[in-house]
Design a protein around this motif. Structure first.
Motif, PDB file in Angstrom:
ATOM      1  N   ILE A   1       0.843  -1.196   0.000  1.00  0.00           N
ATOM      2  CA  ILE A   1       0.000   0.000   0.000  1.00  0.00           C
ATOM      3  C   ILE A   1       0.878   1.247   0.000  1.00  0.00           C
ATOM      4  O   ILE A   1       2.055   1.196   0.343  1.00  0.00           O
ATOM      5  N   SER A   2       0.269   2.363  -0.361  1.00  0.00           N
ATOM      6  CA  SER A   2       0.994   3.621  -0.514  1.00  0.00           C
ATOM      7  C   SER A   2       1.535   4.162   0.803  1.00  0.00           C
ATOM      8  O   SER A   2       0.888   4.010   1.849  1.00  0.00           O
ATOM      9  N   VAL A   3       2.687   4.838   0.738  1.00  0.00           N
ATOM     10  CA  VAL A   3       3.218   5.502   1.938  1.00  0.00           C
ATOM     11  C   VAL A   3       2.376   6.721   2.304  1.00  0.00           C
ATOM     12  O   VAL A   3       2.555   7.304   3.371  1.00  0.00           O
ATOM     13  N   TYR A   4       1.448   7.103   1.421  1.00  0.00           N
ATOM     14  CA  TYR A   4       0.533   8.216   1.724  1.00  0.00           C
ATOM     15  C   TYR A   4      -0.752   7.736   2.399  1.00  0.00           C
ATOM     16  O   TYR A   4      -1.650   8.515   2.662  1.00  0.00           O
ATOM     17  N   ASP A   5      -0.826   6.434   2.655  1.00  0.00           N
ATOM     18  CA  ASP A   5      -2.002   5.914   3.351  1.00  0.00           C
ATOM     19  C   ASP A   5      -2.028   6.487   4.778  1.00  0.00           C
ATOM     20  O   ASP A   5      -1.011   6.463   5.481  1.00  0.00           O
TER      21      ASP A   5
ATOM     22  N   GLY B   1      -7.280   5.478   4.160  1.00  0.00           N
ATOM     23  CA  GLY B   1      -6.946   5.491   2.732  1.00  0.00           C
ATOM     24  C   GLY B   1      -5.847   6.478   2.400  1.00  0.00           C
ATOM     25  O   GLY B   1      -5.245   7.083   3.299  1.00  0.00           O
ATOM     26  N   VAL B   2      -5.619   6.634   1.117  1.00  0.00           N
ATOM     27  CA  VAL B   2      -4.526   7.476   0.645  1.00  0.00           C
ATOM     28  C   VAL B   2      -4.969   8.936   0.624  1.00  0.00           C
ATOM     29  O   VAL B   2      -6.011   9.272   0.058  1.00  0.00           O
ATOM     30  N   GLY B   3      -4.171   9.814   1.268  1.00  0.00           N
ATOM     31  CA  GLY B   3      -4.439  11.245   1.241  1.00  0.00           C
ATOM     32  C   GLY B   3      -3.161  11.981   0.913  1.00  0.00           C
ATOM     33  O   GLY B   3      -2.279  11.416   0.258  1.00  0.00           O
ATOM     34  N   ASP B   4      -3.078  13.233   1.397  1.00  0.00           N
ATOM     35  CA  ASP B   4      -1.778  13.895   1.247  1.00  0.00           C
ATOM     36  C   ASP B   4      -1.089  13.905   2.607  1.00  0.00           C
ATOM     37  O   ASP B   4      -1.535  13.246   3.540  1.00  0.00           O
ATOM     38  N   LEU B   5      -0.019  14.681   2.735  1.00  0.00           N
ATOM     39  CA  LEU B   5       0.735  14.627   3.988  1.00  0.00           C
ATOM     40  C   LEU B   5       0.017  15.319   5.144  1.00  0.00           C
ATOM     41  O   LEU B   5       0.387  15.124   6.298  1.00  0.00           O
ATOM     42  N   GLY B   6      -1.007  16.088   4.822  1.00  0.00           N
ATOM     43  CA  GLY B   6      -1.774  16.748   5.881  1.00  0.00           C
ATOM     44  C   GLY B   6      -2.653  15.757   6.623  1.00  0.00           C
ATOM     45  O   GLY B   6      -2.902  14.646   6.165  1.00  0.00           O
TER      46      GLY B   6
ATOM     47  N   GLY C   1      -3.422   5.377   7.381  1.00  0.00           N
ATOM     48  CA  GLY C   1      -3.184   4.362   8.407  1.00  0.00           C
ATOM     49  C   GLY C   1      -1.703   4.364   8.759  1.00  0.00           C
ATOM     50  O   GLY C   1      -1.328   4.315   9.941  1.00  0.00           O
ATOM     51  N   PHE C   2      -0.860   4.472   7.740  1.00  0.00           N
ATOM     52  CA  PHE C   2       0.594   4.520   7.943  1.00  0.00           C
ATOM     53  C   PHE C   2       1.027   5.878   8.516  1.00  0.00           C
ATOM     54  O   PHE C   2       1.792   5.952   9.483  1.00  0.00           O
ATOM     55  N   LEU C   3       0.537   6.953   7.932  1.00  0.00           N
ATOM     56  CA  LEU C   3       1.009   8.288   8.343  1.00  0.00           C
ATOM     57  C   LEU C   3       0.500   8.703   9.721  1.00  0.00           C
ATOM     58  O   LEU C   3       1.203   9.360  10.476  1.00  0.00           O
ATOM     59  N   TYR C   4      -0.751   8.300  10.040  1.00  0.00           N
ATOM     60  CA  TYR C   4      -1.363   8.806  11.280  1.00  0.00           C
ATOM     61  C   TYR C   4      -1.994   7.735  12.172  1.00  0.00           C
ATOM     62  O   TYR C   4      -2.621   8.072  13.169  1.00  0.00           O
TER      63      TYR C   4
END
Ligand code: PLP
Length: 287
Positions: free
Chosen positions: A17-21, A94-99, A23-26
């Motif tokens: 999955i994307s590093v912009y997901d 899901g995939v978003g931006d860095l915000g 779940g991963f970022l936050y």
């Protein structure tokens, strides 16, 4: 091994999955751990209900009906062909931006992994385990409820680290008032004079599905079961202590913070409950 990834079955190597997901970022998402015993999925509907409740609580719309989700879980189990396994079902924002903004995440990502699991080595079910209480506290129910099985498991990870540093395999976490809440990924029970106690949800425990099953089994076997807050002292002087969880099943605790529980071996009530639990998990469930 086939992994369900957003409606498709992919191999483990291709399950990415994307590093912009988010779940991963936050840690923005929810999950479930579910067990397959002898080809039967144990209490799948309860797990799916809890997943959807967790998702509702954080305003995450899962793009499948519950029935569709049940179908996907069963299909993933069938494709992998294990008779006994652990299922990890993850729904991320899901995939978003860095915000932080979750409204930029268009579609939740859904992953279902099925694989064999042994949380504790087999002999520990015979001998029981040693646990400690830790400095990490359960988050309060008036913030992000401990009843939400979210991807924010840092508290629980810290509990595991503290257990590891103390050279034991599991630990008990207290709430901010000092009442015993649960383990890092399991619920706790104590037995005193034949009565079974487990902390109520409001103390800061996840309402475990294994916990529920054990309470039902205990009542069927004629025990009195009470959902009551208790302290570390009550645990130290209990006749028996055990943990329950999808991964842990039912495991006896024979030492807490250096205090030996009972005679230091799994007690008769715990053994009886484990035996009955093992018997029932095979007959219950969905094919
Ligand atoms: N408590 C926490 C924090 C958990 O993550 C889990 C695991 O799901 C449990 C308790 C046990 O719940 P269950 O029996 O539904 O697996």
């Amino acid at each position: 091994q086939w992994i369900f990834l957003n409606g498709e079955f992919v191999t483990k190597e291709n399950a990415k999955i994307s590093v912009y997901d988010h779940g991963f970022l936050y840690g923005d998402g929810v999950f479930e751990g579910i067990r397959v015993y002898s080809g039967n999925v144990f209490r799948l509907e309860e797990h799916i209900d809890r997943l959807y409740n967790s998702a509702k609580s954080i305003l995450l719309d899962i793009p499948y009906t519950k029935d569709e989700m049940i179908g996907h879980v069963l299909e993933t189990v069938r494709r992998n062909g294990y008779q006994d396994a652990y299922i990890r079902l993850v729904v991320s924002r899901g995939v978003g931006d860095l915000g932080l903004d979750p409204y930029k995440c268009k579609t939740p990502q859904i992953v279902i992994i099925v694989e064999p699991l042994a949380l504790f080595p087999k002999h520990l079910y015979e001998t029981g385990i040693e646990v400690v209480t830790v400095a990490t506290r359960r988050n309060r129910s008036d913030v992000l409820s401990p009843k939400v099985k979210s991807l924010n498991y840092l508290n629980n990870v810290l509990v595991k680290i503290e257990a590891h540093l103390a050279n034991v395999s599991e630990a008990l976490i207290l709430n901010d008032q000092g009442y015993v809440a649960e383990g890092s990924g399991d619920n706790v029970f104590i037995i005193k004079n034949g009565v079974i106690y487990t902390p109520p949800g409001y103390v800061g425990a996840l309402e475990g599905i294994t916990r529920q099953a054990i309470m039902e089994i205990a009542v069927d076997l004629g025990y009195t079961v009470k959902e009551e807050p208790f302290t570390r002292h009550d645990v130290y002087v209990a006749d028996e202590v055990f943990l329950t969880g999808t991964a842990a099943e039912v495991i006896s605790v024979i030492k807490v913070d250096g205090r030996t529980i009972g005679d230091g071996t799994p007690g008769p009530h715990t053994k009886r409950l484990l035996e009955e639990f093992r018997r029932r998990v095979v007959v219950e469930g969905v094919k």
